[in-house]
Write a protein that holds these residues in place. Sequence first.
Motif: not given
Lengths: 1147, 130
Positions: A935, A937, A965, A968-969, A972
């Motif tokens: 979170l 990032a 990014i 990606q985050q 995640r």
Amino acid sequence: MRHTTLVPSATSETGSTSQGQAHTASSWASVLETASRQLLAVSDHAAIAGALLPACLNILHAAGALLAVVTSEQPGLVLAGAAALPSALLLALLPVTPLDPTPLVDALQQSDARWFDSREHIVGAYPQLATALKESEFERWVFVPLRVDSVALGILAVAFTQSHSMQPEHPVLLSTLNVLAAQALARLQHLTITRQHVARIQTLTEASQSFGQAGQDLETVLQQVTRRVSELVGGACAVRLLEPDGLHLHLAALYHPDSELAAGAWDLLTANPQRIDEGLAVAVLTRGEPVLLTTIDQASLRAGLRPAFHAHLERWPISSLLTVPLRTRSGTLGMLTMTRYAGEIPYTLDDQLFLVELADRAALAIANAHLFASAMSARTAAEQAAAHTLRLQGLTAAVAEALTPDEVLAIIADQVKQLVGNASGIIGLVTDDGTVLEMVQTIGYTPGDLRLWQRLPLDTAQPGSDVVRSGAAQFWESPTALVARYPQLAQAALKSEAWAIVPLRVEGRTLGILSLGFPQPRTFDPDEQGLLEFLARQCATAMQRTLRFREVEQARTLAEQVARRTARLYALSTALVSARTISQVTEVIVSEGMAALEATAGTIYQISEDARTLVALGVVGYPEPLVERWQTIPLDLAVPIAEAVRVGEPVFADSAASLVAHWPLTAPAIALLDDQSFAFMPLLAREKPIGVAGFAFAPPRNFSAEEREFLVALAAQCSQALDRARLLAAEQRAREHLAFLSEASTQLIASLDYDETLRQITRLCVPRLADWCAVEIPTSGGYLELAAIAHIDLAKEQWARELREHHPATMDMPVGSPLVIRSGEPLFYPVVSDEMLQQAASDPEELRLLRLVGYRSMIVVPLRARERIIGALGLISTTDSGRRYSTDDVALAEEFARRCGVALDNARLYQEAQEAIQVRNQFLSIAAHELKTPLTALSGQTQLVQRRLNRGEQTPERLARSLAIIEQQAERLDAMVGTLLDVGRLERGQFVLEQETLNLVELVGRVVDEVRPDLDRHTLIYEHAADHILMNGDPLRLEQVIHNLVNNAVKYSPAGGEVVVRIERQAEAALLSVSDKGLGIPTGALPQLFQRFYRADNVAAHHISGMGIGLYVVREIVTRHGGTVDVTSTEDAGSTFTVRLPLAMTE
Amino acid sequence: MAHEADQSAALTSAQILVIDDDPAILETVADILSDEGYRVVTARNGVEGLAAVERAQPALVLLDRWMPVLDGLGFFQELQRRALGIPIIAMTAAHDAEPWARQLGAVGVLPKPFKLSALLGLVAGALGGT
């Protein structure tokens, strides 16, 4: 009658002067007248002869004449004078003895003259005259008896020659001469008698004097009387005196000059006592008349007397007898008898008269002497009686003072010694049952002498038993006499030679005997017999009295005893009432009870709960080793104290010997004791034995019925008190137990800490339940961990820990906690024996240490938590408290253990809950952290994009990077949220697999390819032997599994290195493994590794991010596919996770 | 491995070391600071951070807490041992950021996720104070 010339043999003046007038009547008359004148004047027999014989010659012309007379001086005939007769002829005519047959003697019996007409005639009748007559001229004889009142006083014998011619006047002349001579003789006799009377009066006077002078001694008087009377009267003189019985006569004295005759007569007459109603005594004594037997016919005498007299009479033929009564004014004393023997003149009336006079005087003297003797003997008797009485009074007084039979016996024994000297004696008493004569006192015997006679059954034929049965005394003068009656005693070793066996009789009952033995044979005169019987009576009376006294005394003693005992029983009861505890009751019983019983030692036991052992409550008065040994007694042991409990009845032993005889096991203990008698009373409560009391008595006891009753009464009191105390104790214990449990519950919930709870458990038990308490918990290695311990002695607590360290307990041990934990059942050792210690010890050193503990009683109970046994609680009583556990204690321990189990379980649950909370908090914290990282990032990039746009600094490259990014985050985050959601689904049971047939090799390859590009420090190697491994499964979930495992391998090997993914096919499963060379997993963490939220310690320390749910999800997915997941790991060397998945059915 | 920030910015302004194990955060923080003209040096754990300190001698360190190899505290202790006097801004997602920051004697605390203004304010404050 023929006339013959008489030639006078003796010429005298008178004769010669008268010769011339012979033939004339006037001369006859003259001669006769002269003769008669002369005869009137004569004063003796010779003078009569002198006057008579010449007249015979002159008037009758006789050739010779003689005159023989009967006198009182001599027996037979005495020649008074003779005329013209030769002496040879005189000798022939006169009798040699008074009874010899001569014409003179024979004529004396005749009433008329006897004529012999020729020499041949007279010689024919009396041959002894032949010689004397042959030389004489005498041819014819006449023998004329001279009589007055028919009493022959003499014989006139006249002889004539052949030539004499009998003239007619001659017979008349002869008769005249006869009358003249007879009268002269009679006159002379009277004169003599008169003279004799005078002399006799003198004699009587003298005799009286002599009798009187004989003194007052009866014997002397009697001797004097008989001697003097014999001298005065002639013949044997015997005095017989009347017996006191008035029926018999006894010979008192006898005299005769011939001592041989006297001795013979004495013996004869004493041996044949005369009765007053037989023989002469009848006349003499009953009628008071004298008896005179002048001449006694021998034949009729013999016939009239008993044969015993015959020999005596043979030797001394009694010819004449005179017997007179001995009279006094007060009565007849007896009789005096004179006897004369053959050849002696018979007694005359004269003698009789004289004897009567003498007898009267003798009687007086005898009576006097008698009286004196009586007086004397009366005095002696009185003195003797006085002495006797004194002695007997002494005896009576002595025995009267005697209080016990033994004292009486001792006095009697002493008296016997005084009275009969060196006699030996036995006093025997008939036993109470009347069957045996028991010797109770002896004098002068050794015990050996009496062995056979100690107890003499009364049904035997022995002197003692016979005397008892008959009640009559026995007197044995010699062994011969005794053996004659009791032949069986011939074999016996008799210690004495004479015996007196006298019954001890009183009130018609024979109590026993007094038997005396004398060293020499002896007789027992009536006095002595009487004395002994008196002694026996005294003895018997005293015995009777003392026996009664003893009875009374016993009764009194008994009454006192009863009173005393009642008082003591009361004291005991009172003391027992205030005794509330078992120990107080015990104290009272052994102290007050022993005092009440006068016992020297006492024990009190109660029965153990398992009813197999007697457990000592108190042991008092016994030696220390016994006290120690008697702390517990198995109830099945063959000893009286256990027997009393077994049978529920008292056991009594009067003597130590009988106790040992019945109970040989008691011998070693009894040997240590002085006690003689024993009583063991079961203590019964509600008819069930609860214990037993034993008492020992040093002075021997005879347990009478009363005594037994008392003991039983005492035991009953004790039982009640003990029962009450037991109930009270039980109640108190129950209350205490409740209180304890209540407090324990409070204490146990005070802490929710597990270890603190363990410590609390042991602390609660010590000292209230145990001297030593331990909680043991099994460990994974098969050992028992000493989880907690408390000991009343802190030093020992440490020591106990060390003991356990050096001698660890293993779960396979057959004793104690291991056994309890295995079986789940409590163990109860009321008594811990040395054998048990030996069994428990693994080596001698441990045994030594165990013995040092001083185990006494032990309880081990299981600790349960929700039906699971989690350990054991041991309660140990040692010699410190001496406490002995009961089943109550076991119940308490179990209840306590149950609460402990709950408390421990609570503590464990709490701990687990705490841990769960902590895990959750940790998880939340980690999850937040994990979620915040992407979170951060995401947020940062978004703001950066915004800022760059605002500043106009945004470039397409920059924007693309930021968006990459961001994406990606976001992914995640999505993965994280997905994982969390999976956890939720798994927990809620909503985790669903969507299965299809898939190729695992391909699926794994896809994941590896996805992951590989992100790796910079790791080398990911995928090894697969086959290209196709088909299985049924959810491909997304299986990818998730492989992702997790590979990501973990990468994540937990932060230093990089190889990560090998390998897949292979086995028989029915696909084997997928992921290995790394990373941190590895600590061994302790392995079991929990797949748990939700669990993270191994080392990963936290390395600050490797993660939520602790990946492996959890992996396992759940694999399991749901019917597979398994395992891990092998070495810390700091890496881990290998292996997933086994079932193959598809088609393969 | 360090991610060098914009070299031009580094020439004009102070050098800042950012240490965080998450590459995305590291990159994002570095970009933000670089945009403001700071020279930024990055490190992914304490060990790399120490190397960067040696090499770059930063004027400020932005320090994450939980990192593999050497965590924030370990780095701080090492840094203190060297007595360089470099101020630190604590940067963490942990809920107990404040106490940890005090433990480090940090000049500022930056809880994750953060506002750009907060980050830049703290950095400017820290550097301005020097």
